[in-house]
Structures are given as C-alpha cells and as structure tokens.
Scaffold this motif. Sequence first.
Motif, PDB file in Angstrom:
ATOM      1  N   VAL A  35      -6.849 -35.394  22.544  1.00 35.66           N
ATOM      2  CA  VAL A  35      -7.843 -35.121  21.504  1.00 35.66           C
ATOM      3  C   VAL A  35      -7.898 -33.629  21.156  1.00 35.66           C
ATOM      4  O   VAL A  35      -7.601 -33.243  20.020  1.00 35.66           O
ATOM      5  CB  VAL A  35      -9.242 -35.633  21.920  1.00 35.66           C
ATOM      6  N   ALA A  36      -8.238 -32.792  22.128  1.00 32.95           N
ATOM      7  CA  ALA A  36      -8.536 -31.396  21.792  1.00 32.95           C
ATOM      8  C   ALA A  36      -7.308 -30.637  21.294  1.00 32.95           C
ATOM      9  O   ALA A  36      -7.346 -30.020  20.224  1.00 32.95           O
ATOM     10  CB  ALA A  36      -9.140 -30.696  23.008  1.00 32.95           C
ATOM     11  N   LEU A  37      -6.211 -30.686  22.060  1.00 36.14           N
ATOM     12  CA  LEU A  37      -5.036 -29.902  21.665  1.00 36.14           C
ATOM     13  C   LEU A  37      -4.472 -30.308  20.303  1.00 36.14           C
ATOM     14  O   LEU A  37      -4.192 -29.434  19.477  1.00 36.14           O
ATOM     15  CB  LEU A  37      -3.955 -29.978  22.749  1.00 36.14           C
ATOM     16  N   PRO A  38      -4.316 -31.613  20.023  1.00 36.65           N
ATOM     17  CA  PRO A  38      -3.852 -31.962  18.679  1.00 36.65           C
ATOM     18  C   PRO A  38      -4.784 -31.462  17.579  1.00 36.65           C
ATOM     19  O   PRO A  38      -4.319 -30.974  16.549  1.00 36.65           O
ATOM     20  CB  PRO A  38      -3.799 -33.488  18.708  1.00 36.65           C
ATOM     21  N   GLN A  39      -6.108 -31.563  17.825  1.00 32.45           N
ATOM     22  CA  GLN A  39      -7.040 -31.089  16.794  1.00 32.45           C
ATOM     23  C   GLN A  39      -6.872 -29.591  16.571  1.00 32.45           C
ATOM     24  O   GLN A  39      -6.871 -29.105  15.434  1.00 32.45           O
ATOM     25  CB  GLN A  39      -8.494 -31.387  17.174  1.00 32.45           C
ATOM     26  N   LEU A  40      -6.729 -28.840  17.679  1.00 35.34           N
ATOM     27  CA  LEU A  40      -6.570 -27.389  17.555  1.00 35.34           C
ATOM     28  C   LEU A  40      -5.258 -27.051  16.849  1.00 35.34           C
ATOM     29  O   LEU A  40      -5.210 -26.140  16.016  1.00 35.34           O
ATOM     30  CB  LEU A  40      -6.630 -26.730  18.934  1.00 35.34           C
TER      31      LEU A  40
END
Lengths: 310, 395
Positions: A35-40
């Motif tokens: 979730v977090a890394l792809p969004q960033l």
Amino acid sequence: MTGITRFFNEFTERNGMPVAIYLLIAVSIWMLLLVALPQLTMLDFSFRQNLPPPQIGGPNDVYTLEQYRYFAMGNEISGSSFNALDISVLFKTLIAAALVTILDLIICYPVAYLLAQSSDAGAKRLLILALIIPYWVNEILRAFAFRILFGATGVINGFGMQLGLWDQPIDFIGQNIALYAGLAYAYILLMIFPLYNAIESLDKNQIEAARDMGASWVQVHRHVVIPYAKPGLASGATMVFMLTAGALAAPQILGGPSSLWFTQIIYQWFNNGGNWPRGSAYAVILLIVCISLVLMIMRLFKVSIGEIGR
Amino acid sequence: MNRIRLTGLVGGLYLLLFFVYLFGPLLVMVATAFNSSSFPRISPWDCLTADWFVELFHDEKLLTGLGNSMIIGFGVVLVAVPIGLAAAMVLSQVGPRLRSVMYAMFIAPILMPGVVLGLSTLIFWDRLGTVFGADYNSLFYNGIFLTIIGQVTFISAYSMLVFLSRLQRFDPTLTEAALDLGATQTQAFFKILLPYMTPAVLSAAVLAFLASMENYNTTVFTIVADSTFTTVLAQKVRYGLNPSISAVAVTIVGITLLAAVLFESYNRYKKRQAQPAPAKPESTGFVRAITHPGFAAGSVILLAFAAVIWVNTYDSSICRAQVDAQKRAYQEEFNLQERPAEASPEATETPSAPAPKPNGSSIFAPGNLAPGTPETEPKSPSGGIFAPSNLAPAQ
C-alpha cells in the motif's frame, strides 16, 4: 524508543515468537510493500516529466509541476487559460457520484428498515440471500444487462413504445440515465448492509415508545431511527460514493459518447496516451479530492472513520 | 390496526418493486441468451437456441482469461487470507487509540479507487524492476503476479473484516486455560485459535476468490499484456453486444443459484442435526431423504448434466432457417412496396399489402411485434432448463 521495545517484548511474549513474527511480517508487507510504497511512488512519479525509459533517472529527470499545471491550465498551444474539459469532467464525476449515492440511500433505506424490523427470521434469511445473489454476478455483466435494457431497441424502449408512452426510442444511454441506473444498481448491496446492521440493533421498544407518545412515522424516522443508524448511513454512503467516483467498467460500457468519467481520463493517459506521469497526477488528484470530500462530510455529520465497514 | 396493515402492504409492495429492480435486469439478460437473434434482445423472439453456449465454450480468449483468473484467484486467496488474519489479530491486541488509527489505515484500501491501486502497483513494480535491471520477462513485469499483488491490497481488508467479526466472539479464557495447562503460545495459536477461526478462514477464502474473479478496475491496469476473464468480457462488451455474453451471465447466475441452494440446504441440515431430534415419524423416510444436502447436491449435478446435454443436442437450425427465410421474404416484399412508392407518391397512402408476416421477426415494423409475440412466446419456457426461474419450484 523504550516504549517501542516494551511493546515488542509484550507482543512476542503474548503470541510466542513464531506467531509474532508472522503477524508483524504479514502486516508490514501489506501496509508498506503493497500500500504505502506504491502510493508514494505514484506521488513521486506524478511530479516527473514524461520521458522515454532510457532517460529515466538521467539528467533530464527532474521534479516538475508540469502534470498538475496541465490539469489546471491545459495545453499551452491551445492558449486557453484553464483546462475546462478535464476540470469539468472531474466535477461532473463527483456530482454524479453524489447523486448516485443519494439515489441508493433513498432506494435502500426503506428496504433496510423493512428487513431489519421484520420478525420472520426465515423470510429474512432468504431475502438477504436473494440480495447477495446479484452481487455475485460480474460487474461487467451487470453493466451489460443495463445495456440490453436501455438500448434503442431495448426492453424499456420496446415496452414504452408498445404502451404508447412515447413513440420515438429514447436515447437512455446518451442521456446517461442508463449509466446512473447501472451505477446505483452496482453498489446497492454496499448501502443496504451497513444500514441494515445499524437499524437491526435498534430496540423496537424505542419506536413503540415514540409511537405511543404520538410521533408520526416521519417523526419516528427523523428523531429515532435515522440518528441511531447514522454510523451505518455514513459508512454506506462513503463506500458507495468512493466506489462510484472510482468506477471504470460501468462508465466504459454504459456511458454516452459525449460523457467521460474521470477514471476514464486516467485510463486514457495510461493506455492510449502513454503518459504515465500525467495519469499518476490525475490519480493523485482523484484520490485527494475524494478523500477530502469524504472527510469533510464525515466531520459535518460527526462520524469517525473507525465506524466504516462494520 | 388498520394502519399497520396498510404500512405492511405498502412495505410489501415496495420490497416487491425493489426485487424487480434487483432481478429484472438479470432475468432479461438470461432470456436473451436463448434467443437466436444475433443482437441480445427478447422482444422480437426468433428461435430458442443453445448456440450461444456452444460458441462460448469454443471462445479461446475467454477460456484463457478464465484460466488466468483462476490462477490469480487462488494466488490472492493464498496471500490475502493470512494477511487478513494477521491484521485482525494485531488489531485485537492493541490499545483503543492505536486501534482506531490502525483500523482506518487497514480499511483505506477498500475505499481507495481501484484504478489508483492498480496503477500505483504497476508503477511501483516497474520502477523496482528498473532499479534491479530486471528484463521484461521477469516477475516485475508479469501481469499475473502484478494482478495478484494489486488485488491483495484491498482483498486483504475484506478478509480482515471477516476475521474481526469472528474474533469478537472469541473467548480469550480458552487460550488462557491452554497456557495454564502448559501449552506454549505457539501451541495455543495452532490448537485453540486457529481451529476456532476455521469457518472464518473458509468464508474469507470464498469471499477473496469471488472478489478477485470479478475485479476489473485494478486488474485492467496490472494485467499488462495478459488477460483475465473480466478483462476479456469487458473487451467483448465494448467491442459489440452479443448474446454469447448473456450466455456467460446465464452460466454464472446458474452456478451462483446452485451454490446458494446447496449452502442453504446444508445450513438447514446442520441446524437440524444440532437440535435434539424430535420424534416425528412422518419425517423419517422420504422427507428426510429429500431435504438431505446429498439429495440437493445430486439434483444439482443432474440438472447440470441435463443442461450440458441439452446444449449439445438441441438443434435450432430449422427454426433459424425459417426465420431467415421470413426475413428475406419480408425484405423482398418491403422492396417491392418501396419501388412503386418512389414512382408514384400516392401509392404510399394506400397500404396495399396485408400485414406481411405473422411471426413478427422484422426489425422494420415495430407495430408487428404485438400480434407476433403470443405465437412465439410459448417457446421460451418449454426448453429453458437453464432459466433459474424454472429451478425455484423444483426445490
């Protein structure tokens, strides 16, 4: 720091080492890697220029606001001061999503109330099972069914013309009526279940008491049922709004030739347009606008996000 | 009293209308799968046919997509269910304040537009692949892998919700008792908590599989060059409307209904087993056999067999040839009418030809539909073994 180590020690002691490791790894893979890394990365990508792959990471690969500028101002060549097309599509999508949400609320509230207040347990179970069945049918197929219904030679036009209600086929698809009906249909279950769960736990005696004191049905709903069911209402409305605004299949299949959904623009930048940074910027805009709208409305109705999905 | 009955009536009517809205579109779509007309519709009913199913089973693209969807579905179940269980357990162990923050974080992927999840996954793994210098055949660019990863982001949250509702009813003293009796925490997890969670694991797995099968928004970005069942369907629908798509729907609706019937009969059976059996002599033999889930399963298999045989043997070519001949005849008649009309305008005012064909299979004259339908209507219920409405009275 000591707080964290203490938490870790407690956590491993409570679960045993192998299970604790499993829990931590599973949750962190999910939250960080998926979730977090792809969004960033998407956020980072939206601030970059559209470069051919060999140049990525090279000297030309600098941060820029170009993609967001394009959303706001449009093409430099066109000479217009702002990008009327894309901005109006975003607004139209949001307004249509809000309309669909309200439509679903109106359709579902009586059903949820009737189901929750009915005392026949067997019939209730069957009705709930019947509610779930259409939801198991693929999203694409549900949109296709509405295409058949609303087409120029479709069932509704055929029926209406046979009854003499209108004599020319009505262009339901061009008018987007088919799209709104299909979208409202697609997410009906997500509205009914939160509402049903909320209303079901309401003590029937409260309604009886209000009736005994002379409240009309409207007053009973306004002052007893709706305030009680507010978390369910907010939860259902949030889910329907977010999913409708983010829908792609139904607008692609049911949308009229002149209408665009904002997700379709994103899709075009990724597929036909071949401009990933711009698609990312548009996705970031959609995400931020949707989330802030939902948070605003939740604050307005004084519901917290923790109540969603229950 | 009167008033209550009235609201009951209004409520019943409303529910009826609601279920018409819910099932009407599906029933119409199901019916179009059996009409030989090459455009999906029911009102000029041409012939009862099974050809769309035959076409479907020979559709290579769709079958490849279905295969990929199955692989993706199982992959998603294998990853998302353990993640959901872990997330639910972590949530149940933290304090109330941290809990609400984490809950909001875990639930966020459900609320995010699927498009955003899909494209962020695509970009992230593409970047990662570039950083590692991987070539285009590697995992970083593999559509099936990316789709599993992309779908897991939000399907994990679905399974978490399933596990949370089961965990709420868990009695922690059971674990404490196990620990007091000398079990390690790991043993307690495997011998107490996991068995307790088994039903939830099963329902989370089914839910995850179904959600994976039907997902489009995320998949359309992450699948890259491959295809899934849903993306092939979407292409077919966008390319042109075709009754073989309705045939897909019939198959899915059929499977769903059968699963629902099986599920319901199994549940009732289990409930009856759980109750101490009351001595009811009349319900021993025949009735019990009929309501046994084995019977339901058997009849489901029989029905499926009958359907397959019907699809393979039913021949609508004669009827189709007739309809085609009628259409051609009508077309010729139409042409004959038109030509003098062009020559002398007053000829149009006197409709000389009688109503051309009673079968009303023409698209040109909507007025002909009304007399045509009663003649052709009885065809539809006669052989529609598939039609789910026919299943209801059998159960």
